[in-house]
Write a protein that holds these residues in place. Structure first.
Motif, PDB file in Angstrom:
ATOM      1  N   LYS A   6       0.815  -1.112  -0.173  1.00 32.40           N
ATOM      2  CA  LYS A   6      -0.052   0.062   0.197  1.00 32.40           C
ATOM      3  C   LYS A   6       0.997   1.149  -0.033  1.00 32.40           C
ATOM      4  O   LYS A   6       1.666   1.375   0.851  1.00 32.40           O
ATOM      5  CB  LYS A   6      -1.078   0.239   1.189  1.00 32.40           C
ATOM      6  CG  LYS A   6      -1.762   1.166   1.315  1.00 32.40           C
ATOM      7  CD  LYS A   6      -2.751   1.146   2.384  1.00 32.40           C
ATOM      8  CE  LYS A   6      -3.723   2.209   2.286  1.00 32.40           C
ATOM      9  NZ  LYS A   6      -4.864   2.304   3.393  1.00 32.40           N
ATOM     10  N   LEU A   7       0.639   2.204  -0.929  1.00 28.19           N
ATOM     11  CA  LEU A   7       1.406   3.316  -1.023  1.00 28.19           C
ATOM     12  C   LEU A   7       0.730   4.583  -0.508  1.00 28.19           C
ATOM     13  O   LEU A   7      -0.475   4.798  -1.067  1.00 28.19           O
ATOM     14  CB  LEU A   7       1.846   3.520  -2.572  1.00 28.19           C
ATOM     15  CG  LEU A   7       2.423   4.773  -2.998  1.00 28.19           C
ATOM     16  CD1 LEU A   7       3.800   4.952  -2.318  1.00 28.19           C
ATOM     17  CD2 LEU A   7       2.456   4.879  -4.500  1.00 28.19           C
ATOM     18  N   ASN A   8       1.399   5.193   0.296  1.00 30.78           N
ATOM     19  CA  ASN A   8       0.827   6.713   0.736  1.00 30.78           C
ATOM     20  C   ASN A   8       1.710   7.767   0.385  1.00 30.78           C
ATOM     21  O   ASN A   8       3.021   7.685   0.720  1.00 30.78           O
ATOM     22  CB  ASN A   8       0.393   6.596   2.304  1.00 30.78           C
ATOM     23  CG  ASN A   8      -0.463   5.455   2.726  1.00 30.78           C
ATOM     24  OD1 ASN A   8      -1.557   5.531   2.281  1.00 30.78           O
ATOM     25  ND2 ASN A   8       0.081   4.396   3.519  1.00 30.78           N
ATOM     26  N   VAL A   9       1.296   8.610  -0.126  1.00 32.02           N
ATOM     27  CA  VAL A   9       2.144   9.962  -0.814  1.00 32.02           C
ATOM     28  C   VAL A   9       1.270  10.968  -0.209  1.00 32.02           C
ATOM     29  O   VAL A   9       0.398  11.115  -0.284  1.00 32.02           O
ATOM     30  CB  VAL A   9       2.158  10.013  -2.157  1.00 32.02           C
ATOM     31  CG1 VAL A   9       3.108  11.273  -2.548  1.00 32.02           C
ATOM     32  CG2 VAL A   9       2.643   8.713  -2.946  1.00 32.02           C
ATOM     33  N   SER A  10       2.389  11.789   0.544  1.00 28.17           N
ATOM     34  CA  SER A  10       1.772  13.241   1.136  1.00 28.17           C
ATOM     35  C   SER A  10       2.691  14.343   0.908  1.00 28.17           C
ATOM     36  O   SER A  10       3.596  14.206   0.581  1.00 28.17           O
ATOM     37  CB  SER A  10       1.488  12.916   2.672  1.00 28.17           C
ATOM     38  OG  SER A  10       2.803  12.968   3.378  1.00 28.17           O
ATOM     39  N   VAL A  11       1.859  15.428   0.583  1.00 33.48           N
ATOM     40  CA  VAL A  11       2.559  16.609   0.312  1.00 33.48           C
ATOM     41  C   VAL A  11       2.064  17.651   1.364  1.00 33.48           C
ATOM     42  O   VAL A  11       0.772  17.813   1.744  1.00 33.48           O
ATOM     43  CB  VAL A  11       2.259  17.300  -1.080  1.00 33.48           C
ATOM     44  CG1 VAL A  11       2.780  18.558  -1.223  1.00 33.48           C
ATOM     45  CG2 VAL A  11       2.691  16.205  -2.219  1.00 33.48           C
ATOM     46  N   SER A  12       2.905  18.386   2.176  1.00 30.96           N
ATOM     47  CA  SER A  12       2.770  19.399   3.214  1.00 30.96           C
ATOM     48  C   SER A  12       3.489  20.714   2.857  1.00 30.96           C
ATOM     49  O   SER A  12       4.382  20.908   2.211  1.00 30.96           O
ATOM     50  CB  SER A  12       3.312  19.074   4.424  1.00 30.96           C
ATOM     51  OG  SER A  12       2.521  17.777   5.077  1.00 30.96           O
ATOM     52  N   TRP A  13       2.686  21.899   3.292  1.00 29.83           N
ATOM     53  CA  TRP A  13       3.142  23.004   3.231  1.00 29.83           C
ATOM     54  C   TRP A  13       2.615  24.063   4.210  1.00 29.83           C
ATOM     55  O   TRP A  13       1.901  23.759   4.775  1.00 29.83           O
ATOM     56  CB  TRP A  13       3.286  23.718   1.784  1.00 29.83           C
ATOM     57  CG  TRP A  13       1.658  24.019   1.557  1.00 29.83           C
ATOM     58  CD1 TRP A  13       0.861  25.212   1.386  1.00 29.83           C
ATOM     59  CD2 TRP A  13       0.684  23.115   1.227  1.00 29.83           C
ATOM     60  NE1 TRP A  13      -0.196  25.079   1.056  1.00 29.83           N
ATOM     61  CE2 TRP A  13      -0.551  23.754   0.852  1.00 29.83           C
ATOM     62  CE3 TRP A  13       0.438  21.714   0.595  1.00 29.83           C
ATOM     63  CZ2 TRP A  13      -1.645  23.169   0.429  1.00 29.83           C
ATOM     64  CZ3 TRP A  13      -0.467  21.046   0.369  1.00 29.83           C
ATOM     65  CH2 TRP A  13      -1.704  21.797   0.231  1.00 29.83           C
ATOM     66  N   MET A  14       3.408  25.149   4.528  1.00 32.14           N
ATOM     67  CA  MET A  14       2.947  26.189   5.560  1.00 32.14           C
ATOM     68  C   MET A  14       1.775  27.207   4.922  1.00 32.14           C
ATOM     69  O   MET A  14       2.271  27.703   3.681  1.00 32.14           O
ATOM     70  CB  MET A  14       4.157  26.921   6.045  1.00 32.14           C
ATOM     71  CG  MET A  14       5.099  26.020   7.061  1.00 32.14           C
ATOM     72  SD  MET A  14       4.102  25.316   8.308  1.00 32.14           S
ATOM     73  CE  MET A  14       3.647  26.931   9.247  1.00 32.14           C
ATOM     74  N   SER A  15       0.639  27.191   5.495  1.00 29.63           N
ATOM     75  CA  SER A  15      -0.299  28.120   4.866  1.00 29.63           C
ATOM     76  C   SER A  15      -0.558  29.313   5.749  1.00 29.63           C
ATOM     77  O   SER A  15       0.106  29.318   6.864  1.00 29.63           O
ATOM     78  CB  SER A  15      -1.574  27.157   4.570  1.00 29.63           C
ATOM     79  OG  SER A  15      -2.193  26.822   5.692  1.00 29.63           O
ATOM     80  N   ARG A  16      -1.700  29.980   5.568  1.00 28.29           N
ATOM     81  CA  ARG A  16      -1.773  31.069   6.309  1.00 28.29           C
ATOM     82  C   ARG A  16      -2.327  30.664   7.824  1.00 28.29           C
ATOM     83  O   ARG A  16      -2.202  31.232   8.877  1.00 28.29           O
ATOM     84  CB  ARG A  16      -2.703  31.959   6.045  1.00 28.29           C
ATOM     85  CG  ARG A  16      -2.170  32.939   4.833  1.00 28.29           C
ATOM     86  CD  ARG A  16      -3.081  34.017   4.367  1.00 28.29           C
ATOM     87  NE  ARG A  16      -3.573  33.370   2.934  1.00 28.29           N
ATOM     88  CZ  ARG A  16      -4.413  33.448   2.481  1.00 28.29           C
ATOM     89  NH1 ARG A  16      -5.843  33.878   3.163  1.00 28.29           N
ATOM     90  NH2 ARG A  16      -4.719  32.771   1.154  1.00 28.29           N
ATOM     91  N   THR A  17      -2.967  29.458   7.754  1.00 36.13           N
ATOM     92  CA  THR A  17      -3.382  28.814   9.095  1.00 36.13           C
ATOM     93  C   THR A  17      -2.669  27.827   9.844  1.00 36.13           C
ATOM     94  O   THR A  17      -3.114  27.148  10.763  1.00 36.13           O
ATOM     95  CB  THR A  17      -5.090  28.466   8.665  1.00 36.13           C
ATOM     96  OG1 THR A  17      -4.687  27.392   7.884  1.00 36.13           O
ATOM     97  CG2 THR A  17      -5.880  29.645   8.302  1.00 36.13           C
TER      98      THR A  17
END
Length: 119
Positions: A92-103
């Motif tokens: 099972k493959l899980n890909v995630s992308v994260s970034w800093m937003s205003r909140t």
């Protein structure tokens, strides 16, 4: 700006899934030998994809990582979450992308299964 970041994150998620498939296509060992439930990051050298445990940022802004989990099947060969027999040819493959937003930190994740289709 937030809409633009969401669109970029969606493309990075899709590209991450494709990168893992390309690594699989080169050799199942590229996938099968990775430690399950461990975060890996992508490294593109200009011609091929590889994994690294060193955090890398896309555009100096987006953190993209993936992990693989074991897959188990029941007597009907259906994927199950409890019990079953380990399927060594599927992850099972899980890909995630994260970034800093205003909140705060925004994260998007996709999940799919990747199979050793060449053996």
């Amino acid at each position: 700006e937030e809409s633009s970041n969401n669109v970029k994150a969606a493309f990075l998620l899709e590209e991450g899934g494709e990168a893992v498939r390309l690594m699989r296509d080169s050799s199942w060992q590229n996938i099968g030998n990775l430690t399950v439930d461990t975060d890996y990051f992508f490294n593109f050298n200009g011609t091929s994809w590889a994994t690294t445990t060193t955090n890398t940022y896309t555009d100096g802004f987006f953190e993209r990582k993936f992990s693989l989990s074991e897959v188990y099947r029941d007597a009907n060969e259906d994927i199950v979450t409890v019990g079953g027999v380990l399927d060594t040819g599927t992850k099972k493959l899980n890909v995630s992308v994260s970034w800093m937003s205003r909140t705060g930190t925004s994260t998007r994740t996709i999940s799919t299964y990747i199979t050793n289709i060449f053996e």
